[in-house]
Design a protein around this motif. Sequence first.
Motif, PDB file in Angstrom:
ATOM      1  N   ASP A  46       0.813  -1.223   0.000  1.00 11.05           N
ATOM      2  CA  ASP A  46       0.000   0.000   0.000  1.00 11.05           C
ATOM      3  C   ASP A  46       0.845   1.271   0.000  1.00 11.05           C
ATOM      4  O   ASP A  46       0.553   2.218  -0.721  1.00 11.05           O
ATOM      5  N   ARG A  47       1.889   1.299   0.795  1.00  9.79           N
ATOM      6  CA  ARG A  47       2.744   2.482   0.868  1.00  9.79           C
ATOM      7  C   ARG A  47       3.425   2.743  -0.470  1.00  9.79           C
ATOM      8  O   ARG A  47       3.483   3.876  -0.947  1.00  9.79           O
ATOM      9  N   LEU A 106       2.443   1.722  -3.469  1.00  8.11           N
ATOM     10  CA  LEU A 106       1.441   2.114  -4.463  1.00  8.11           C
ATOM     11  C   LEU A 106       1.040   3.569  -4.267  1.00  8.11           C
ATOM     12  O   LEU A 106       0.909   4.325  -5.236  1.00  8.11           O
ATOM     13  N   LYS A 107       0.878   3.976  -3.027  1.00  9.80           N
ATOM     14  CA  LYS A 107       0.551   5.370  -2.737  1.00  9.80           C
ATOM     15  C   LYS A 107       1.649   6.293  -3.257  1.00  9.80           C
ATOM     16  O   LYS A 107       1.359   7.336  -3.853  1.00  9.80           O
ATOM     17  N   ILE A 143      -4.681  10.504   0.349  1.00 12.64           N
ATOM     18  CA  ILE A 143      -5.025   9.097   0.129  1.00 12.64           C
ATOM     19  C   ILE A 143      -4.835   8.324   1.430  1.00 12.64           C
ATOM     20  O   ILE A 143      -3.817   8.445   2.089  1.00 12.64           O
ATOM     21  N   ASP A 180      -8.750   4.155   0.421  1.00 12.98           N
ATOM     22  CA  ASP A 180      -8.602   4.675  -0.942  1.00 12.98           C
ATOM     23  C   ASP A 180      -7.717   3.745  -1.770  1.00 12.98           C
ATOM     24  O   ASP A 180      -8.022   3.462  -2.928  1.00 12.98           O
ATOM     25  N   ILE A 181      -6.638   3.288  -1.182  1.00 11.54           N
ATOM     26  CA  ILE A 181      -5.725   2.388  -1.883  1.00 11.54           C
ATOM     27  C   ILE A 181      -6.445   1.101  -2.262  1.00 11.54           C
ATOM     28  O   ILE A 181      -6.302   0.595  -3.369  1.00 11.54           O
ATOM     29  N   GLN A 182      -7.248   0.570  -1.359  1.00  9.98           N
ATOM     30  CA  GLN A 182      -8.008  -0.642  -1.658  1.00  9.98           C
ATOM     31  C   GLN A 182      -8.982  -0.409  -2.811  1.00  9.98           C
ATOM     32  O   GLN A 182      -9.113  -1.252  -3.709  1.00  9.98           O
ATOM     33  N   ARG A 190      -6.988  -0.229  -6.005  1.00  6.75           N
ATOM     34  CA  ARG A 190      -6.597  -1.586  -6.428  1.00  6.75           C
ATOM     35  C   ARG A 190      -7.757  -2.285  -7.134  1.00  6.75           C
ATOM     36  O   ARG A 190      -7.571  -2.934  -8.165  1.00  6.75           O
TER      37      ARG A 190
END
Length: 74
Positions: free
Chosen positions: A16-17, A19-20, A39, A43-45, A48
Amino acid sequence: MQIDRQSLEKLLSLNDRQLKNVINKLAADSGIDPATFNINVSDIQSIRQALSGATDSDLARVAEMYEQNKKKGK
C-alpha cells in the motif's frame, strides 16, 4: 508513459505504501499537487479494485490522459 497489463500487475503487487508513492509521483508528474489527495488505506483498496478491473482500452485511455496532462503542465 507505458501502461500495459504487465505494468499494471507490477503496480498491483506493490504494498500500500509503495502504491501510494507511485500514485503521488504520477500525480505530481502530471501537474497535480499530491498533497491535495489525502489518500488513505481504504482509498488504496478502492484504487486496487478499480485497476484490477481495467480493460486494455481503459489502460490506453489513462495513458493518453496522463500524457495530455503532462504536456499541459509544462
